[in-house]
Design an enzyme around this catalytic site. Structure first.
Site, PDB file in Angstrom:
ATOM      1  N   TYR A 153       0.763  -1.363   0.072  1.00  0.00           N
ATOM      2  CA  TYR A 153      -0.187  -0.113   0.064  1.00  0.00           C
ATOM      3  C   TYR A 153       0.774   1.268  -0.074  1.00  0.00           C
ATOM      4  O   TYR A 153       0.197   2.496  -0.116  1.00  0.00           O
ATOM      5  CB  TYR A 153      -0.842   0.172   1.250  1.00  0.00           C
ATOM      6  CG  TYR A 153      -2.224  -0.813   0.951  1.00  0.00           C
ATOM      7  CD1 TYR A 153      -2.163  -2.267   0.695  1.00  0.00           C
ATOM      8  CD2 TYR A 153      -3.363   0.093   0.841  1.00  0.00           C
ATOM      9  CE1 TYR A 153      -3.471  -2.723   0.431  1.00  0.00           C
ATOM     10  CE2 TYR A 153      -4.662  -0.512   0.531  1.00  0.00           C
ATOM     11  CZ  TYR A 153      -4.635  -1.979   0.367  1.00  0.00           C
ATOM     12  OH  TYR A 153      -5.950  -2.616   0.024  1.00  0.00           O
TER      13      TYR A 153
ATOM     14  N   LYS B  31       2.765 -14.668   3.876  1.00  0.00           N
ATOM     15  CA  LYS B  31       3.028 -15.584   2.707  1.00  0.00           C
ATOM     16  C   LYS B  31       4.403 -15.681   2.630  1.00  0.00           C
ATOM     17  O   LYS B  31       4.974 -15.493   1.501  1.00  0.00           O
ATOM     18  CB  LYS B  31       2.367 -15.051   1.454  1.00  0.00           C
ATOM     19  CG  LYS B  31       2.275 -15.956   0.251  1.00  0.00           C
ATOM     20  CD  LYS B  31       1.449 -17.031  -0.063  1.00  0.00           C
ATOM     21  CE  LYS B  31       1.698 -17.960  -1.206  1.00  0.00           C
ATOM     22  NZ  LYS B  31       0.832 -18.913  -1.020  1.00  0.00           N
TER      23      LYS B  31
ATOM     24  N   ASP C 102      -3.376 -17.884   1.782  1.00  0.00           N
ATOM     25  CA  ASP C 102      -4.417 -18.566   0.832  1.00  0.00           C
ATOM     26  C   ASP C 102      -4.986 -19.630   1.903  1.00  0.00           C
ATOM     27  O   ASP C 102      -6.323 -19.880   1.796  1.00  0.00           O
ATOM     28  CB  ASP C 102      -3.516 -19.515  -0.165  1.00  0.00           C
ATOM     29  CG  ASP C 102      -2.337 -20.116   0.275  1.00  0.00           C
ATOM     30  OD1 ASP C 102      -1.655 -19.740   1.189  1.00  0.00           O
ATOM     31  OD2 ASP C 102      -1.721 -20.847  -0.634  1.00  0.00           O
TER      32      ASP C 102
ATOM     33  N   ASP D 120      -6.688  -6.582   3.912  1.00  0.00           N
ATOM     34  CA  ASP D 120      -7.826  -6.188   2.725  1.00  0.00           C
ATOM     35  C   ASP D 120      -8.803  -6.984   2.193  1.00  0.00           C
ATOM     36  O   ASP D 120      -9.830  -7.139   2.184  1.00  0.00           O
ATOM     37  CB  ASP D 120      -7.333  -5.310   1.433  1.00  0.00           C
ATOM     38  CG  ASP D 120      -8.198  -4.766   0.583  1.00  0.00           C
ATOM     39  OD1 ASP D 120      -9.227  -4.069   0.851  1.00  0.00           O
ATOM     40  OD2 ASP D 120      -8.052  -4.843  -0.567  1.00  0.00           O
TER      41      ASP D 120
ATOM     42  N   ASP E 143     -12.904  -8.682   3.376  1.00  0.00           N
ATOM     43  CA  ASP E 143     -13.873  -8.752   2.445  1.00  0.00           C
ATOM     44  C   ASP E 143     -14.776 -10.220   2.730  1.00  0.00           C
ATOM     45  O   ASP E 143     -16.012 -10.493   2.864  1.00  0.00           O
ATOM     46  CB  ASP E 143     -13.959  -8.432   1.217  1.00  0.00           C
ATOM     47  CG  ASP E 143     -14.004  -6.920   0.628  1.00  0.00           C
ATOM     48  OD1 ASP E 143     -13.806  -6.201   1.682  1.00  0.00           O
ATOM     49  OD2 ASP E 143     -14.224  -6.866  -0.288  1.00  0.00           O
TER      50      ASP E 143
HETATM   51  C1  IPM Z   1     -10.652  -0.854   2.377  1.00  0.00           C
HETATM   52  C2  IPM Z   1     -10.941  -0.621   1.162  1.00  0.00           C
HETATM   53  C3  IPM Z   1      -9.734   0.351   0.712  1.00  0.00           C
HETATM   54  C4  IPM Z   1      -8.332  -0.649   1.013  1.00  0.00           C
HETATM   55  C5  IPM Z   1      -9.714   0.941  -0.773  1.00  0.00           C
HETATM   56  C6  IPM Z   1     -10.882   1.722  -0.862  1.00  0.00           C
HETATM   57  C7  IPM Z   1      -8.646   1.873  -1.017  1.00  0.00           C
HETATM   58  O1  IPM Z   1     -10.787  -1.891  -0.038  1.00  0.00           O
HETATM   59  O2  IPM Z   1     -10.614  -0.278   3.243  1.00  0.00           O
HETATM   60  O3  IPM Z   1     -10.773  -2.115   2.524  1.00  0.00           O
HETATM   61  O4  IPM Z   1      -7.832  -1.085   0.134  1.00  0.00           O
HETATM   62  O5  IPM Z   1      -7.874  -0.562   1.931  1.00  0.00           O
HETATM   63 MG    MG Z   2     -11.020  -3.620   1.086  1.00  0.00          MG
END
Ligand code: IPM
Ligand code: MG
Length: 372
Positions: free
Chosen positions: A135, A207, A240, A264, A268
């Protein structure tokens, strides 16, 4: 009295922050504190009108607050990456928000896509490193030859790369990931301390079998830090493999600490197992400075102004904000009120309900006031 900054941002951002504010104000009424909001007009509209993403002045003004309540940014009129890097990541880096705290908790009454799993099985916290790794935003694309100076300037350290690259490929792109000993140590220490307050189990993600420099360092620091917390049970998992275990055995996890990029991705997945992106909150924390609280979902521009967005993730992020201020009872009351609204079925369409954004938010505020 707490002074809190708010940034609605783009798309559904302003609507969901409005609901979050209602709920935090209700919590204040019940637990005897008041909130004084200062709204900042930061986001796509201002950028399109003035070319400004995040100004020195914005940063100076925001630095006066202990907490920022953030909606979402992202707009179809602007190329991907501009707002994300220029606003969201810029805030994370400027305020050195090195902990990205993402609870993965299945609330009672919420459906998970994992067959047979209940709220007793899904209750862990991901501590995502938030300032390093891939990042840091240094890289480039070139043909044949490139000479570049790449810098990472942080409160904690500065790193400067001088690169001189030759290539006969048609085009080359590279991106450098940076992990430091101090950057790893501080976020891992936060995770160990959190694990001590919970079930005393900490899983580290990496990893190191392939990206062995960056994540080899991360792993070494983890092993060293672990020695200071002998009562916390630790384990390593490759990224993974952890995606598989989140789905198969989420009950194994208590606290998970991860480098930025993998954090990140796996959060999700975590959001899905806790019932969907509409429910998942996050805190961007600097334990000693200004911190920022936001839903982990984005700005969903196609739902803007339609009163359909689920405000729960933002309201829950508000609960994390209250925790950060030390209002622990109020923070817990907000989560209980969210659960009550789910039990009563006053939820948005994504959760099978018929309530609009505003109605769902008002109902949660009412539950907080009544102490439900
Ligand atoms: C998150 C989002 C951000 C990230 C994006 C929008 C830059 O996906 O907060 O998880 O990648 O950190
Ligand atoms: Mg994200």
């Amino acid at each position: 009295m707490y002074r809190i900054a708010s940034i609605g941002g783009d798309g559904i951002g302003p609507e969901i922050v409005t609901e979050g504010k209602k709920v935090l104000e209700a919590a204040g009424e019940r637990f005897n504190f008041a909130i004084d909001w200062t709204d900042f007009d930061i986001g796509a509209d201002r950028y399109l009108a003035t070319g400004k993403l995040l100004t020195e002045d914005d940063l100076f003004e925001l630095s006066k607050f202990r907490a920022i309540y953030f909606g979402a940014i992202g707009d179809e009129r602007i190329k991907p990456g501009i707002l994300e890097k220029g606003i969201l990541l810029a805030l994370r880096f400027h305020f050195d928000l090195y902990v990205n705290l993402r609870p993965i908790k299945l609330l009672s009454g919420v459906e998970t896509p994992l067959a047979g799993k209940t709220p007793a099985d899904i209750d862990f916290v991901v501590v995502r490193e938030n300032t390093e790794d891939f990042y840091v935003g240094i890289g480039s694309r070139f043909r044949k030859h490139e000479k570049a100076e790449l810098n990472v300037a942080r409160e904690l350290y500065n790193v400067k790369f001088g690169l001189d690259v030759e290539s006969d490929a048609e085009e080359v792109a590279y991106q450098i990931g940076v992990v430091t000993r101090e950057g790893s140590r501080r976020v891992q220490t936060y995770a160990f301390e959190l694990a001590e307050k919970r079930k005393k189990k900490l899983t580290s993600v990496d990893k190191a079998n392939v990206l062995s420099d960056v994540y080899g360092l991360w792993r070494d620091v983890f092993s060293e830090t672990a020695k200071k917390y002998p009562d916390v049970k630790t384990e390593f998992t490759f990224v993974d493999a952890i995606t598989m275990w989140f789905v198969k055995n989420p009950e194994w996890f208590d606290v998970v600490v991860t480098p930025n990029m993998f954090g990140d991705i796996i959060t999700d997945l975590g959001a899905m197992i806790q019932g969907g992106l509409g429910l998942a909150p996050g805190g961007n924390i600097n334990p000693k400075g200004t911190s920022m609280f936001e839903p982990i979902h984005g700005s969903a521009p196609k739902y803007k102004g339609m009163d359909v967005a689920n405000p729960i993730a933002t309201i829950w992020a508000g609960s994390l904000l209250l925790d950060h201020l030390g209002e622990h009872r109020a923070a817990a009351a907000v989560v209980s009120a969210i659960e009550q609204s789910i039990r009563d079925g006053v939820v948005t369409k994504d959760m099978g309900g018929a309530a609009g954004t505003a109605k769902a938010g008002s109902y949660i505020a009412e539950c907080v006031r009544k102490g439900k």
